[in-house]
Write a protein that holds these residues in place. Structure first.
Motif, PDB file in Angstrom:
ATOM      1  N   VAL A  64      -6.319 -20.360  20.537  1.00  0.00           N
ATOM      2  CA  VAL A  64      -5.550 -19.164  19.183  1.00  0.00           C
ATOM      3  C   VAL A  64      -5.553 -19.490  18.370  1.00  0.00           C
ATOM      4  N   LEU A  86      -9.645 -10.539  18.808  1.00  0.00           N
ATOM      5  CA  LEU A  86      -9.268 -11.174  20.691  1.00  0.00           C
ATOM      6  C   LEU A  86     -10.680 -11.145  21.132  1.00  0.00           C
ATOM      7  N   ASP A  90      -9.898 -14.156  26.133  1.00  0.00           N
ATOM      8  CA  ASP A  90      -8.157 -13.820  26.651  1.00  0.00           C
ATOM      9  C   ASP A  90      -7.355 -13.377  26.791  1.00  0.00           C
TER      10      ASP A  90
END
Length: 130
Positions: A64, A86, A90
């Motif tokens: 991330v 995103l 995720d």
């Protein structure tokens, strides 16, 4: 009674953003480092990000880094996770957790292990569609 209550999860398209919140109560919030973890179906729980009790130190997993920002408001006893860009990978249940730590120099990069965390929330589902 200790409580960690996550909110802000939901369904979002790939490339979108979400801001997760975790409201804490029942313990001295500013004595604790706070972490966000996630667990996808069939996978182990993994750390996403950690922030020190001061808010001055943070750590992000490689998955991330550059897309997530962890922050905290000790007055509101709340920790946040802003997730941008995103990806379907995720998708997971996201948990916040509290780890007692009043180190003068917290080494949050070493706080990946879930075991030392003292308190956990029930989690919030994040689903990213492609």
């Amino acid at each position: 009674q200790v409580q960690l209550v996550e909110s802000g999860g939901g369904l979002v398209q790939a490339g979108g953003s979400l801001r997760l919140s975790c409201a804490a109560s029942g313990f001295p919030f500013d004595y604790y480092a706070m972490g966000w973890f996630r667990q996808a179906p069939g996978k182990e729980r993994e750390v996403v990000a950690v922030i020190s009790w001061t808010g001055g130190n943070s750590y992000y997993s490689d998955s991330v880094k550059g897309r997530a920002t962890i922050s905290r408001d000790n007055a509101k006893k709340t920790v946040y996770l802003q997730m941008n860009s995103l990806k379907p990978e995720d998708t997971a249940v996201y948990y916040c957790a509290a780890r007692f730590d009043r180190s003068r120099s917290p080494k949050v990069s070493t706080y990946e292990d879930a075991v030392p965390y003292n308190y956990w929330g029930a989690g919030t589902q994040v689903t990213v569609s492609s």
